[in-house]
Design an enzyme around this catalytic site. Structure first.
Site, PDB file in Angstrom:
ATOM      1  N   ASP A 144       6.215 -89.944 -68.529  1.00  0.00           N
ATOM      2  CA  ASP A 144       7.375 -89.070 -68.750  1.00  0.00           C
ATOM      3  C   ASP A 144       8.666 -89.884 -68.828  1.00  0.00           C
ATOM      4  O   ASP A 144       9.574 -89.551 -69.571  1.00  0.00           O
ATOM      5  CB  ASP A 144       7.514 -88.072 -67.582  1.00  0.00           C
ATOM      6  N   ARG A 220      10.856 -69.597 -64.458  1.00  0.00           N
ATOM      7  CA  ARG A 220       9.645 -69.886 -63.670  1.00  0.00           C
ATOM      8  C   ARG A 220       9.269 -71.334 -63.923  1.00  0.00           C
ATOM      9  O   ARG A 220       9.158 -71.774 -65.076  1.00  0.00           O
ATOM     10  CB  ARG A 220       8.456 -69.041 -64.130  1.00  0.00           C
ATOM     11  N   GLY A 221       9.063 -72.057 -62.859  1.00  0.00           N
ATOM     12  CA  GLY A 221       8.656 -73.441 -63.016  1.00  0.00           C
ATOM     13  C   GLY A 221       8.626 -74.099 -61.664  1.00  0.00           C
ATOM     14  O   GLY A 221       9.041 -73.500 -60.655  1.00  0.00           O
ATOM     15  N   SER A 222       8.144 -75.332 -61.626  1.00  0.00           N
ATOM     16  CA  SER A 222       8.027 -75.994 -60.330  1.00  0.00           C
ATOM     17  C   SER A 222       9.292 -76.792 -60.041  1.00  0.00           C
ATOM     18  O   SER A 222      10.176 -76.917 -60.893  1.00  0.00           O
ATOM     19  CB  SER A 222       6.766 -76.861 -60.300  1.00  0.00           C
ATOM     20  N   ARG A 223       9.338 -77.335 -58.830  1.00  0.00           N
ATOM     21  CA  ARG A 223      10.572 -78.005 -58.396  1.00  0.00           C
ATOM     22  C   ARG A 223      10.512 -79.486 -58.774  1.00  0.00           C
ATOM     23  O   ARG A 223      10.623 -80.362 -57.915  1.00  0.00           O
ATOM     24  CB  ARG A 223      10.739 -77.809 -56.882  1.00  0.00           C
ATOM     25  N   ARG A 228      17.341 -77.406 -60.124  1.00  0.00           N
ATOM     26  CA  ARG A 228      16.968 -76.002 -60.332  1.00  0.00           C
ATOM     27  C   ARG A 228      17.276 -75.132 -59.110  1.00  0.00           C
ATOM     28  O   ARG A 228      17.218 -73.909 -59.200  1.00  0.00           O
ATOM     29  CB  ARG A 228      15.461 -75.937 -60.656  1.00  0.00           C
ATOM     30  N   VAL A 267       4.175 -67.405 -65.120  1.00  0.00           N
ATOM     31  CA  VAL A 267       4.454 -66.393 -66.148  1.00  0.00           C
ATOM     32  C   VAL A 267       4.307 -67.061 -67.514  1.00  0.00           C
ATOM     33  O   VAL A 267       4.817 -68.175 -67.715  1.00  0.00           O
ATOM     34  CB  VAL A 267       5.892 -65.841 -65.956  1.00  0.00           C
ATOM     35  N   ALA A 286      13.082 -84.829 -69.892  1.00  0.00           N
ATOM     36  CA  ALA A 286      13.340 -83.534 -70.537  1.00  0.00           C
ATOM     37  C   ALA A 286      12.138 -82.627 -70.288  1.00  0.00           C
ATOM     38  O   ALA A 286      11.007 -83.104 -70.199  1.00  0.00           O
ATOM     39  CB  ALA A 286      13.546 -83.742 -72.035  1.00  0.00           C
ATOM     40  N   SER A 287      12.397 -81.320 -70.165  1.00  0.00           N
ATOM     41  CA  SER A 287      11.282 -80.388 -69.942  1.00  0.00           C
ATOM     42  C   SER A 287      10.805 -79.839 -71.285  1.00  0.00           C
ATOM     43  O   SER A 287      11.610 -79.462 -72.136  1.00  0.00           O
ATOM     44  CB  SER A 287      11.730 -79.224 -69.062  1.00  0.00           C
TER      45      SER A 287
HETATM   46  N1  UDP Z   1       5.491 -72.978 -67.152  1.00  0.00           N
HETATM   47  C1  UDP Z   1       5.186 -71.721 -67.633  1.00  0.00           C
HETATM   48  N2  UDP Z   1       5.110 -70.691 -66.747  1.00  0.00           N
HETATM   49  C2  UDP Z   1       5.306 -70.845 -65.425  1.00  0.00           C
HETATM   50  C3  UDP Z   1       5.606 -72.146 -64.946  1.00  0.00           C
HETATM   51  C4  UDP Z   1       5.693 -73.186 -65.832  1.00  0.00           C
HETATM   52  O1  UDP Z   1       4.990 -71.523 -68.825  1.00  0.00           O
HETATM   53  O2  UDP Z   1       5.226 -69.867 -64.692  1.00  0.00           O
HETATM   54  C5  UDP Z   1       5.601 -74.091 -68.094  1.00  0.00           C
HETATM   55  C6  UDP Z   1       7.027 -74.597 -68.203  1.00  0.00           C
HETATM   56  O3  UDP Z   1       7.773 -73.821 -69.074  1.00  0.00           O
HETATM   57  C7  UDP Z   1       6.853 -76.020 -68.635  1.00  0.00           C
HETATM   58  C8  UDP Z   1       5.544 -76.427 -67.968  1.00  0.00           C
HETATM   59  O4  UDP Z   1       4.886 -75.210 -67.610  1.00  0.00           O
HETATM   60  O5  UDP Z   1       6.719 -76.118 -70.030  1.00  0.00           O
HETATM   61  C9  UDP Z   1       5.736 -77.251 -66.732  1.00  0.00           C
HETATM   62  O6  UDP Z   1       6.745 -76.622 -65.976  1.00  0.00           O
HETATM   63  P1  UDP Z   1       7.315 -77.226 -64.627  1.00  0.00           P
HETATM   64  O7  UDP Z   1       8.490 -76.443 -64.234  1.00  0.00           O
HETATM   65  O8  UDP Z   1       6.211 -77.336 -63.628  1.00  0.00           O
HETATM   66  O9  UDP Z   1       7.698 -78.726 -65.000  1.00  0.00           O
HETATM   67  P2  UDP Z   1       8.750 -79.312 -66.026  1.00  0.00           P
HETATM   68  O10 UDP Z   1       7.912 -79.947 -67.100  1.00  0.00           O
HETATM   69  O11 UDP Z   1       9.636 -78.245 -66.536  1.00  0.00           O
HETATM   70  O12 UDP Z   1       9.475 -80.322 -65.219  1.00  0.00           O
END
Ligand code: UDP
Length: 396
Positions: A144, A220-223, A228, A267, A286-287
């Site tokens: 990443d 919705r997403g992880s920390r 965030r 979600v 970047a996400s």
């Molecule tokens: N994601 C999702 N639904 C959820 C949680 C995450 O579709 O409920 C997707 C999110 O949009 C991203 C990926 O899973 O594309 C990983 O998300 P996370 O927040 O864990 O990590 P990020 O890559 O954003 O740091």
């Protein structure tokens, strides 16, 4: 035409304020003279107006597609123009990624790839180009995090999917456009293909037209980044304004990792489309979620501007999305959400602009086109004859 409508709305919005920035009586959003958002509102309106005035849309594509994005390639390759890509430069960065070679239209790669599905997602785009590409050697970083610091360390060419201005990595379109995307409980083998998502999320967007969407922020997403936190904390206080909750990721051990709350259920992207305001934040880099959010025709709030993928540069803040400074406070987030709740026409217009941009200029064919231009230009910089490295394996 749309831009003219938007400007008219903005001018009307601005005219609703008298010379001291107080509200005139006939505007619903200006009924409270003591509104704490008044000053911010004026500033937002002028920023939107200025951004639209100076924005030149990408030309309608009649070529092979990706001219909106190609200045990024020129910029990323510019540091290598003076010397070209030398054998020494490549050797100086071999440990920063996976070694690839193209020799006589055949693709070779070092046997071990740290993330096989990421390598496969990358190779998907290189394979169709082999017939036309010259011999070259490159180091592709599948992690990443970018690798080549501007101010220290080796300066050889390394391809990475995302970087900040502090890095000299050469950006390539992420593997996840095809495969190797993040694995979450909903998608245990990784978030799937971009071409399929373009269809399924935009269909979901149609099921949730602007007027039917729920007027609250959503995340919705992880920390993966504590940037965030303030949105999640705001949501805990004001669920009517924003629903932002942390989900588990593979590193999750206890509620501490979800800011002292039980993890929320995941979600789908399609279900994000129910909400008017969708938030994007950087993660480790970047996400990947950024591009998906636009397909809902919801308004995208993009927090922080440091981390980029190749296509971010052609998108303009206030035209295609709402920019929010890094580490916003809860109050700043509340304020900007309230502004767009009060200026629904402007919110809808920006949401539509964002959708149109992604729909027109981030097709899988644009991604393929970017790879073609990137490797063609990279190949022109090669300054030595590449001979097949016997330690590599033939990929295609
Ligand atoms: N994601 C999702 N639904 C959820 C949680 C995450 O579709 O409920 C997707 C999110 O949009 C991203 C990926 O899973 O594309 C990983 O998300 P996370 O927040 O864990 O990590 P990020 O890559 O954003 O740091």
């Amino acid at each position: 035409m749309k831009i003219i409508i938007l400007l008219t709305l903005l001018i009307q919005g601005l005219l609703a304020l008298d010379s001291e920035g107080q509200c005139s009586a006939n505007r619903a959003e200006c009924t409270s003279k003591s509104s704490p958002y008044q000053k911010d509102a004026n500033s937002i309106l002028s920023q939107i107006k200025a951004a639209n005035k100076t924005y030149t849309p990408c030309p309608k594509e009649k070529d092979d597609g990706c001219s909106c994005h190609t200045s990024v390639i020129e910029r990323d390759l510019a540091p290598f123009n003076p010397t070209g890509i030398t054998k020494e430069a490549i050797e100086s960065v071999l440990s920063y990624g996976t070694k690839y070679q193209i020799v006589d239209h055949t693709l070779y790669r070092q046997k071990a790839c740290m993330f096989p599905s990421r390598c496969s997602g990358i190779e998907h785009f290189i394979k169709p180009l082999l017939k036309e590409l010259p011999n070259m050697e490159m180091v592709v970083n599948c992690r990443d995090w970018p690798q080549i610091m501007r101010d220290r360390g080796p300066k050889g060419p390394v391809l990475s999917f995302s970087k900040t201005a502090d890095y000299l990595d050469i950006m390539y379109p992420a593997w996840s456009f095809w495969e190797g995307g993040p694995a979450i409980a909903l998608h245990p083998t990784g978030i799937g293909r971009w071409d399929k998502y373009r269809n399924s999320i935009s269909m979901a967007g149609k099921k949730w037209p602007w007027e039917d969407k729920i007027g609250k922020g959503f995340f919705r997403g992880s920390r993966t980044s504590d940037e965030r936190d303030s949105l999640v904390l705001l949501s805990r206080k004001n669920l009517d304004l924003v629903d932002a909750q942390y989900t588990k990721n593979q590193a999750w051990k206890s509620p501490k990792d979800t800011l002292n709350a039980e993890p929320a259920s995941e979600v789908t992207f399609e279900d994000h489309c129910q909400y008017k305001y969708l938030f994007n934040f950087r993660g480790v880099a970047a996400s990947f979620r950024f591009k998906h959010l636009f397909l809902c025709k919801s308004l995208v709030f993009h927090v922080g501007s440091e981390w980029n993928e190749f296509f971010y540069f052609a998108m303009k803040p206030w035209v295609h999305y709402v920019p929010i400074k890094s580490y916003p406070t809860e109050q700043e987030l509340e304020s900007i959400l309230l502004f767009f709740k009060e200026h629904d026409d402007i919110a809808k217009e920006i949401a539509q602009n964002g959708y149109k941009f992604i729909w027109k200029h981030l097709k899988l064919s644009d991604v393929q086109c970017y790879w073609r231009k990137l490797l063609t230009d990279y190949g022109k910089l090669m300054r030595y004859d590449v001979e097949v490295d016997k330690n590599l394996k033939k990929i295609a």
